[in-house]
Write an enzyme that holds these catalytic residues in place. Structure first.
Site, PDB file in Angstrom:
ATOM      1  N   GLN A  49       2.506  -5.687  94.725  1.00 34.16           N
ATOM      2  CA  GLN A  49       4.168  -5.598  93.941  1.00 34.16           C
ATOM      3  C   GLN A  49       4.931  -6.908  94.536  1.00 34.16           C
ATOM      4  O   GLN A  49       5.028  -7.663  96.170  1.00 34.16           O
ATOM      5  CB  GLN A  49       4.942  -4.532  93.882  1.00 34.16           C
ATOM      6  CG  GLN A  49       6.219  -4.219  93.581  1.00 34.16           C
ATOM      7  CD  GLN A  49       6.393  -2.645  93.788  1.00 34.16           C
ATOM      8  OE1 GLN A  49       5.993  -1.686  94.393  1.00 34.16           O
ATOM      9  NE2 GLN A  49       7.442  -2.553  92.931  1.00 34.16           N
ATOM     10  N   GLN A  50       5.778  -7.133  93.648  1.00 29.87           N
ATOM     11  CA  GLN A  50       6.590  -8.139  93.850  1.00 29.87           C
ATOM     12  C   GLN A  50       7.418  -7.760  94.712  1.00 29.87           C
ATOM     13  O   GLN A  50       8.366  -6.756  95.232  1.00 29.87           O
ATOM     14  CB  GLN A  50       7.472  -8.756  92.693  1.00 29.87           C
ATOM     15  CG  GLN A  50       8.449 -10.402  93.245  1.00 29.87           C
ATOM     16  CD  GLN A  50       9.269 -10.327  91.960  1.00 29.87           C
ATOM     17  OE1 GLN A  50       9.724  -9.448  91.541  1.00 29.87           O
ATOM     18  NE2 GLN A  50       8.850 -12.165  91.612  1.00 29.87           N
ATOM     19  N   SER A  56     -18.934   9.431  88.127  1.00 32.77           N
ATOM     20  CA  SER A  56     -18.757   8.963  89.406  1.00 32.77           C
ATOM     21  C   SER A  56     -19.348   6.898  89.181  1.00 32.77           C
ATOM     22  O   SER A  56     -18.498   6.164  89.462  1.00 32.77           O
ATOM     23  CB  SER A  56     -19.774   9.671  90.407  1.00 32.77           C
ATOM     24  OG  SER A  56     -20.556   9.639  90.698  1.00 32.77           O
ATOM     25  N   HIS A  81      -0.360   7.138  92.248  1.00 34.23           N
ATOM     26  CA  HIS A  81      -1.743   6.371  92.060  1.00 34.23           C
ATOM     27  C   HIS A  81      -2.917   5.944  93.196  1.00 34.23           C
ATOM     28  O   HIS A  81      -3.059   4.621  93.782  1.00 34.23           O
ATOM     29  CB  HIS A  81      -2.579   6.777  90.445  1.00 34.23           C
ATOM     30  CG  HIS A  81      -1.594   6.712  89.684  1.00 34.23           C
ATOM     31  ND1 HIS A  81      -2.943   8.237  89.060  1.00 34.23           N
ATOM     32  CD2 HIS A  81      -0.534   6.969  89.050  1.00 34.23           C
ATOM     33  CE1 HIS A  81      -1.783   9.449  88.376  1.00 34.23           C
ATOM     34  NE2 HIS A  81      -1.066   7.833  87.954  1.00 34.23           N
ATOM     35  N   ARG A  87      -0.765  10.906  82.110  1.00 32.88           N
ATOM     36  CA  ARG A  87       0.193   9.796  82.134  1.00 32.88           C
ATOM     37  C   ARG A  87       0.388   9.691  80.343  1.00 32.88           C
ATOM     38  O   ARG A  87       1.020   8.744  79.637  1.00 32.88           O
ATOM     39  CB  ARG A  87      -0.087   8.342  82.659  1.00 32.88           C
ATOM     40  CG  ARG A  87       0.216   8.772  84.190  1.00 32.88           C
ATOM     41  CD  ARG A  87       1.225   9.270  84.644  1.00 32.88           C
ATOM     42  NE  ARG A  87       1.231   9.326  86.262  1.00 32.88           N
ATOM     43  CZ  ARG A  87       2.255   9.923  87.235  1.00 32.88           C
ATOM     44  NH1 ARG A  87       3.456  10.265  86.398  1.00 32.88           N
ATOM     45  NH2 ARG A  87       2.794   9.479  88.509  1.00 32.88           N
ATOM     46  N   GLN A 108       6.546   5.663  90.288  1.00 29.62           N
ATOM     47  CA  GLN A 108       5.622   6.588  89.891  1.00 29.62           C
ATOM     48  C   GLN A 108       4.525   6.511  89.822  1.00 29.62           C
ATOM     49  O   GLN A 108       3.246   6.429  90.548  1.00 29.62           O
ATOM     50  CB  GLN A 108       5.156   7.133  88.578  1.00 29.62           C
ATOM     51  CG  GLN A 108       7.341   7.908  88.398  1.00 29.62           C
ATOM     52  CD  GLN A 108       7.620   8.224  87.038  1.00 29.62           C
ATOM     53  OE1 GLN A 108       7.106   7.772  86.399  1.00 29.62           O
ATOM     54  NE2 GLN A 108       7.911   8.814  86.757  1.00 29.62           N
ATOM     55  N   HIS A 137      -8.557   9.295  85.015  1.00 27.44           N
ATOM     56  CA  HIS A 137      -7.273  10.582  85.562  1.00 27.44           C
ATOM     57  C   HIS A 137      -6.405  10.379  85.378  1.00 27.44           C
ATOM     58  O   HIS A 137      -5.898  11.171  84.690  1.00 27.44           O
ATOM     59  CB  HIS A 137      -8.040  10.597  86.945  1.00 27.44           C
ATOM     60  CG  HIS A 137      -7.209  11.201  87.741  1.00 27.44           C
ATOM     61  ND1 HIS A 137      -6.687  12.725  87.655  1.00 27.44           N
ATOM     62  CD2 HIS A 137      -6.575  11.200  88.905  1.00 27.44           C
ATOM     63  CE1 HIS A 137      -6.679  13.121  88.368  1.00 27.44           C
ATOM     64  NE2 HIS A 137      -5.763  12.514  88.956  1.00 27.44           N
ATOM     65  N   ASN A 183     -10.439   1.588  89.047  1.00 27.37           N
ATOM     66  CA  ASN A 183     -11.875   1.652  88.290  1.00 27.37           C
ATOM     67  C   ASN A 183     -11.821   2.266  86.979  1.00 27.37           C
ATOM     68  O   ASN A 183      -9.991   3.343  87.140  1.00 27.37           O
ATOM     69  CB  ASN A 183     -13.053   1.971  89.213  1.00 27.37           C
ATOM     70  CG  ASN A 183     -12.341   3.365  89.750  1.00 27.37           C
ATOM     71  OD1 ASN A 183     -11.889   4.025  89.388  1.00 27.37           O
ATOM     72  ND2 ASN A 183     -12.479   3.436  91.844  1.00 27.37           N
TER      73      ASN A 183
END
Lengths: 228, 228, 228, 228
Positions: free
Chosen positions: A87-88, A55, A80, A168, A76, A163, A157
């Site tokens: 995003q543009q 944490s 998360h 990935r 994708q 994670h 973070n």
């Protein structure tokens, strides 16, 4: 693909461990901040990771400028949810540059590659033809292939980075998002070497591979070590 | 586009108000559950909304099966992070059906519409040609236009539905996602009429339009009613 | 402590597996809903858990009425952020009932138990004396021990239940929150037996104990089975 | 109460506006970072706030060391789920210092204040007596009043700070958590003056008071300016 760490919580590793220690100490995080040396930081970081006490890794965040990924990968990536994305917009920014991603499997086959390039070129032409005919940008983009490049800013973070990388950086992930997180790992290593080194596929934490077929790093068989 | 409410927390409105009331009562939520009548439920629901006490709306969730939206819209949709999504994978499911979305602005211009259809048809052909040449599905799909249809399951609680509708029922939202949330609103109204009626663009809550240009429902000028 | 499952997504296990399957299928979740039998449901649920594919477990939520836990435990409980809580307010509800939790370690020592009871009784008296003197409820409660009972409504989805139980059913958790999650597990088992059976301490997933000292179920040594 | 901003994303306001602008620009966030001057930053920040485009405020985070708040307030604080907390553990750290919070309403009445102090003193004595008798710390603390001081580290991004302040700077919030967020606001103002100035009760955003009774800043009547 171009990925740059543009901003981050200063002293990310110290922030994480001083905070962790303060939870079981009479001292405050501020006091501990000035007491911990480099060796203690790396030791404590390792302890936290080994015991799954993650944490406090949330107290350090990293902001990346990401350019040149396909819309396949941006779709994708934003799954998360414990991160921030900007995003543009294809609603407000014209797709002027004819930039797109070509998967290596397609790039290797010369004939297909040419057809692929031509198809994207054709889509671009139709896109601009539609804009000229008065179709709004937000609608004209429907014709654009998912290969088309996008750019975005992402803040994540350290806990979520652990994670996301666990998923990935696994060879089961698609090559493009794996490449993205490999660069992210490299960028993190420059400013937080201990943390960066711990960004690894999930099998390293589990001690086994939980996918149907292993890539070979760990076996798929979960060790049976139950003692009672 | 086909959107069905496939599952939801039973008695969603009663769940919300009985829980809300329990927080300021000697009675438990269970006890209140059996005491509240229909009129009280709608009154309390309105009070909660008027006073912005929205946290108890999280106790009721709704699961939708969503078919026939474009990848443009699925990409926008999943940006609402306080919800759960399961999308049909283009990595593991072949894009067999030649289904795609045509924006009305394009559909209206016969010439463009034909070119648009042809471009998508060509993309499909190249997609299958690549599959036959051994390109993995996950790579072949890069050539597919964003217009291509996808299907997904979404679970969203009532608080996030209020928020998402406040943005996506605004006329500034793109037509396709607005259509999606209009159907969602209609589906909710069938099982939770008071709640459904409150799924509205943000201007209804604000009392003014915070966009650059108003659609006309509310003026853009924020009323200045400060009394001291 | 009294914990009741007051509401939940109907057919929680079917919801989870039909959704999971739809992501890699031409069929929709709705179509799969009607095709899966009981054996397939339990097999698929197990597969999902073994492979760590937990996202579809978010589509089923459970709402509990929780009474008779201490403020110690409610404070620990709400630290699980991926859930919804509505707690009885000590600002608006008088602490009329002299209800409080006595830890078994204290209950066992007759002398201490008496002093403990007396101290809480005294606090209650001072609390009411302050109310009579015009001190607001929200301030008078500062004198109340953390042992004092509270009640709350909690909604948590199955994914977060798996996570929370992995921590709170571990013997390192405090006895009171462990007891809470044991009852939660029992309540879940009544309506979702396969899922309920999988609510277990984290060592069952890891295959080892990551705490400093093991309770004996699994050894603390992480098996080293790396093959290359 | 002692609250210090111990760490934060460098250049928080520039980070927010450069990111916001990049979403509707051909330029990247990195390029915009070097182009925006102080006036543009404050203008853009205001525009974003006025139009409710708050998502880019998530890219700047702030970490506070918080000492000397009661367990009443820490319990309220951690209900803001979109933030990260690390609290000093009462399971592993002895409550050595006899520190506690006295609400001003109690402090003002000399007689009650003395009784209040005595009651807390008695609780402390019983706490230590229990420790000596072998009661674990985690159980002995049940007797400690909620007034007892705690310390914690909190990281919250600017978007959630705006939200938390909108609720906790409202006069309906309890005095202690209001005081906490007033200090947080002051700390933010030192490093991000435009942002800090915008940390305000919710009525400033709404243009009216949505509580039952207004404190006087804004009237409770929602202005009716609907134009059609």
């Amino acid at each position: 693909m171009q990925v740059t760490l543009v901003n981050y919580t200063p002293n990310p590793e110290l922030t994480i461990v001083a905070t962790a220690r303060s939870s079981a100490s009479q001292l405050t995080m501020e006091e501990l901040w000035h007491k911990l040396n480099s060796q203690q930081i790396s030791d404590l970081l390792k302890q936290l990771l080994d015991s799954g006490h993650l944490s406090t890794f949330e107290h350090a965040s990293f902001t990346f400028n990401i350019q040149g990924i396909s819309r396949v990968t941006s779709h994708q990536l934003v799954r998360h949810r414990l991160a921030s994305y900007t995003q543009q917009s294809q609603r407000y920014v014209t797709l002027k540059d004819h930039r797109y991603v070509t998967p290596p499997t397609i790039a290797k086959q010369a004939g297909l590659r040419t057809q692929y390039q031509q198809a994207i070129e054709n889509a671009h032409q139709l896109y601009f033809q539609m804009l000229e005919a008065g179709i709004p940008m937000e609608d004209a983009r429907y014709i654009m292939p998912q290969a088309i490049e996008t750019q975005m800013v992402m803040t994540m973070n350290a806990r979520e980075l652990l994670h996301a990388c666990s998923l990935r950086l696994c060879l089961r992930a698609q090559w493009e998002i794996m490449e993205l997180f490999e660069i992210i790992k490299t960028e993190i290593e420059k400013v937080a070497p201990y943390l960066g080194a711990e960004l690894k596929p999930k099998c390293y934490q589990l001690g086994y591979c939980d996918e149907r077929e292993s890539c070979g790093i760990f076996p798929t068989i979960k060790p049976t070590v139950k003692t009672k």
